[in-house]
Design a protein around this motif. Structure first.
Motif, PDB file in Angstrom:
ATOM      1  N   LYS A 178       0.829  -1.204   0.000  1.00  0.00           N
ATOM      2  CA  LYS A 178       0.000   0.000   0.000  1.00  0.00           C
ATOM      3  C   LYS A 178       0.865   1.258   0.000  1.00  0.00           C
ATOM      4  O   LYS A 178       1.676   1.440   0.892  1.00  0.00           O
ATOM      5  CB  LYS A 178      -0.875   0.035   1.262  1.00  0.00           C
ATOM      6  CG  LYS A 178      -2.174  -0.727   1.147  1.00  0.00           C
ATOM      7  CD  LYS A 178      -3.260   0.096   0.472  1.00  0.00           C
ATOM      8  CE  LYS A 178      -4.568  -0.659   0.379  1.00  0.00           C
ATOM      9  NZ  LYS A 178      -4.553  -1.742  -0.625  1.00  0.00           N
ATOM     10  N   PRO A 179       0.686   2.118  -1.003  1.00  0.00           N
ATOM     11  CA  PRO A 179       1.428   3.381  -0.999  1.00  0.00           C
ATOM     12  C   PRO A 179       1.024   4.236   0.191  1.00  0.00           C
ATOM     13  O   PRO A 179      -0.162   4.394   0.470  1.00  0.00           O
ATOM     14  CB  PRO A 179       0.992   4.044  -2.311  1.00  0.00           C
ATOM     15  CG  PRO A 179       0.395   2.967  -3.144  1.00  0.00           C
ATOM     16  CD  PRO A 179      -0.186   1.988  -2.185  1.00  0.00           C
ATOM     17  N   LEU A 180       1.990   4.778   0.883  1.00  0.00           N
ATOM     18  CA  LEU A 180       1.701   5.564   2.075  1.00  0.00           C
ATOM     19  C   LEU A 180       1.839   7.052   1.799  1.00  0.00           C
ATOM     20  O   LEU A 180       2.495   7.461   0.848  1.00  0.00           O
ATOM     21  CB  LEU A 180       2.654   5.161   3.201  1.00  0.00           C
ATOM     22  CG  LEU A 180       2.588   3.704   3.633  1.00  0.00           C
ATOM     23  CD1 LEU A 180       3.557   3.450   4.779  1.00  0.00           C
ATOM     24  CD2 LEU A 180       1.165   3.303   4.036  1.00  0.00           C
ATOM     25  N   ASN A 181       1.227   7.804   2.660  1.00  0.00           N
ATOM     26  CA  ASN A 181       1.239   9.251   2.531  1.00  0.00           C
ATOM     27  C   ASN A 181       1.728   9.831   3.848  1.00  0.00           C
ATOM     28  O   ASN A 181       1.038   9.713   4.850  1.00  0.00           O
ATOM     29  CB  ASN A 181      -0.191   9.735   2.237  1.00  0.00           C
ATOM     30  CG  ASN A 181      -0.211  11.152   1.733  1.00  0.00           C
ATOM     31  OD1 ASN A 181       0.818  11.677   1.315  1.00  0.00           O
ATOM     32  ND2 ASN A 181      -1.363  11.778   1.774  1.00  0.00           N
ATOM     33  N   TYR A 187      11.016  10.844   6.243  1.00  0.00           N
ATOM     34  CA  TYR A 187      11.625  10.254   5.052  1.00  0.00           C
ATOM     35  C   TYR A 187      11.011   8.873   4.833  1.00  0.00           C
ATOM     36  O   TYR A 187      11.115   8.005   5.694  1.00  0.00           O
ATOM     37  CB  TYR A 187      13.134  10.148   5.215  1.00  0.00           C
ATOM     38  CG  TYR A 187      13.819   9.648   3.962  1.00  0.00           C
ATOM     39  CD1 TYR A 187      14.240  10.533   2.980  1.00  0.00           C
ATOM     40  CD2 TYR A 187      14.019   8.287   3.753  1.00  0.00           C
ATOM     41  CE1 TYR A 187      14.855  10.081   1.824  1.00  0.00           C
ATOM     42  CE2 TYR A 187      14.629   7.818   2.594  1.00  0.00           C
ATOM     43  CZ  TYR A 187      15.041   8.730   1.637  1.00  0.00           C
ATOM     44  OH  TYR A 187      15.636   8.272   0.497  1.00  0.00           O
TER      45      TYR A 187
ATOM     46  N   LEU B  39      -4.563   7.549  -5.459  1.00  0.00           N
ATOM     47  CA  LEU B  39      -4.386   6.187  -4.952  1.00  0.00           C
ATOM     48  C   LEU B  39      -2.921   5.892  -4.647  1.00  0.00           C
ATOM     49  O   LEU B  39      -2.601   5.136  -3.733  1.00  0.00           O
ATOM     50  CB  LEU B  39      -4.916   5.168  -5.958  1.00  0.00           C
ATOM     51  CG  LEU B  39      -6.424   5.194  -6.232  1.00  0.00           C
ATOM     52  CD1 LEU B  39      -6.787   4.256  -7.382  1.00  0.00           C
ATOM     53  CD2 LEU B  39      -7.195   4.819  -4.967  1.00  0.00           C
ATOM     54  N   LEU B  40      -2.047   6.478  -5.453  1.00  0.00           N
ATOM     55  CA  LEU B  40      -0.616   6.177  -5.285  1.00  0.00           C
ATOM     56  C   LEU B  40       0.161   7.299  -4.606  1.00  0.00           C
ATOM     57  O   LEU B  40       1.365   7.182  -4.401  1.00  0.00           O
ATOM     58  CB  LEU B  40       0.017   5.900  -6.663  1.00  0.00           C
ATOM     59  CG  LEU B  40      -0.045   4.469  -7.148  1.00  0.00           C
ATOM     60  CD1 LEU B  40      -1.450   4.074  -7.536  1.00  0.00           C
ATOM     61  CD2 LEU B  40       0.906   4.262  -8.309  1.00  0.00           C
ATOM     62  N   HIS B  41      -0.527   8.378  -4.297  1.00  0.00           N
ATOM     63  CA  HIS B  41       0.130   9.539  -3.701  1.00  0.00           C
ATOM     64  C   HIS B  41       1.213  10.099  -4.606  1.00  0.00           C
ATOM     65  O   HIS B  41       2.331  10.390  -4.161  1.00  0.00           O
ATOM     66  CB  HIS B  41       0.682   9.212  -2.314  1.00  0.00           C
ATOM     67  CG  HIS B  41      -0.327   8.613  -1.407  1.00  0.00           C
ATOM     68  ND1 HIS B  41      -1.500   9.256  -1.075  1.00  0.00           N
ATOM     69  CD2 HIS B  41      -0.391   7.415  -0.799  1.00  0.00           C
ATOM     70  CE1 HIS B  41      -2.217   8.480  -0.287  1.00  0.00           C
ATOM     71  NE2 HIS B  41      -1.578   7.361  -0.100  1.00  0.00           N
ATOM     72  N   PHE B 203      18.835  10.233   6.244  1.00  0.00           N
ATOM     73  CA  PHE B 203      17.875  11.294   5.941  1.00  0.00           C
ATOM     74  C   PHE B 203      16.917  11.556   7.093  1.00  0.00           C
ATOM     75  O   PHE B 203      16.215  12.560   7.096  1.00  0.00           O
ATOM     76  CB  PHE B 203      17.123  10.971   4.649  1.00  0.00           C
ATOM     77  CG  PHE B 203      17.972  11.133   3.432  1.00  0.00           C
ATOM     78  CD1 PHE B 203      18.315  12.393   2.978  1.00  0.00           C
ATOM     79  CD2 PHE B 203      18.466  10.017   2.763  1.00  0.00           C
ATOM     80  CE1 PHE B 203      19.121  12.548   1.860  1.00  0.00           C
ATOM     81  CE2 PHE B 203      19.276  10.168   1.647  1.00  0.00           C
ATOM     82  CZ  PHE B 203      19.606  11.432   1.195  1.00  0.00           C
TER      83      PHE B 203
END
Lengths: 207, 207
Positions: A178-181, A187, B39-41, B203
DNA sequence: AAATTACTGTTATTTTCATAACAATGTTAT
DNA sequence: ATAACATTGTTATGAAAATAACAGTAATTT
């Protein structure tokens, strides 16, 4: 010196250091840029450019002093007191990450693991205590953990990430699909196994 | 059409497809570029640019036809008969990769696993037969396996990779910390956990 | 002592990737 | 019917990363 280095340079510095530590155990004191390059299968120019960026300079006839270089890289990429890491999700992947670190002496130490399965909590894996995921925020703050590895299934990943951000975590490695935000001050590095294999499959195709 | 796409575009196509499959199960037929982006940010421009590269064009008022797009992406990144994958090294990491795939319907199928530990060989993990590593070349050729995942310890990785190249493998995903050297016709993707965590740590530092 | 060699450190160029800008166009609102 | 709007597809610009080019220099050779 404290100017941020390019992403890829930092990756390679980490690899230089490990290659050099290994090289050092072979007894040699000095190394040329093309020798470092051979260890990593990259070019000598790339190595010299990276070392230029960290301001380390070798000698013309001997190349680089291995011990010195290892130390300099440490000064750049480590923090003085090290950093603490938590692994969220103690499936096969989580355990394999913990396995990579156990025994290695490094400035990163995995100090806590979390899982939502009561059968896994309150046990020790690879020398690390596993807590229930409900205790995550509390323990992360108490221990001063700054880095988290997310190795839970996709469905849980978003919620886990939200909690992590709330605790003030500074770096996240996300293995869930799942792509996170996350806010800019965190980072985030994502690694999605399926995507990577599909990419390899594409470039492995004939013609 | 058969012009090779940028590396990163291929990665995103894989992610678009999975996000779209999921979206489709919500019953919607059409989707806008900015919705895919959310959906993918990532940004909507990025999405449109990727779709431009694969030559798929949506409609002005409805956006993209989800089913159609899924199919087109499949035509680009899949092969007609799918590709076979082998996992070398059935530690925690190897098993976790096999777990990711078991049950998923995809054009990539893990059809064999290998390990040098006799206690692990001749058993079945996540529905996949595990063979002794000595049989690797034989089985890979017999089965027509084109992609390999290396999840053995660093010491063994170089030898494993050499054997893989000999068998005519076309793509390798290397999780060992040893940098590998393969001929140009083999697509190699390395992922070194320690390096990635050290980079994140860099980072994540304050200042 | 001059030329050659084998390196380093740095600037210049190229390539890859992401972002910005904008023209084109069907839809809706006025 | 005209204007405003929302969206696509594409070209132009910018940023990051890799590669190439080359000047500088100590040691070695002639």
């Amino acid at each position: 010196m404290n100017k941020k280095l390019p992403d890829k340079t930092v990756e390679r510095l980490s690899q230089y250091r490990r290659a050099l530590l290994n090289y050092l155990s072979g007894g040699k004191q000095h190394i040329f840029s093309h020798e470092i390059a051979n260890l990593l299968h990259i070019t000598a120019v790339q190595v010299r450019r990276d070392l230029m960026l960290i301001g380390y300079t070798g000698t013309l006839r001997q190349g680089y002093d291995v011990k010195e270089l290892i130390e300099i890289i440490g000064k750049i990429i480590d923090t003085r007191d090290g950093q603490k890491v938590a692994v969220i999700g103690i499936g096969n992947l989580g355990r394999s990450i913990m396995g990579y670190f156990s025994g290695k002496r490094t400035r990163l130490s995995i100090v806590a693991a979390f899982d939502n399965n009561p059968e896994k909590t309150d046990k020790i894996y690879a020398g690390v205590q596993c807590y229930h995921i409900d205790q995550m925020a509390e323990i992360i703050k108490k221990e001063g953990i700054s880095i988290a590895v997310i190795s839970v299934p996709g469905e849980e990943a978003v919620k886990v990430a939200e909690t992590l951000v709330m605790t003030g975590i500074r770096g996240i490695l996300n293995f869930s699909p799942k792509p996170l935000n996350v806010p800019a001050h965190v980072y985030l590095q994502e690694y999605d196994m399926i995507t990577m294999l599909e990419k390899i499959a594409y470039f492995a195709k004939k013609g």
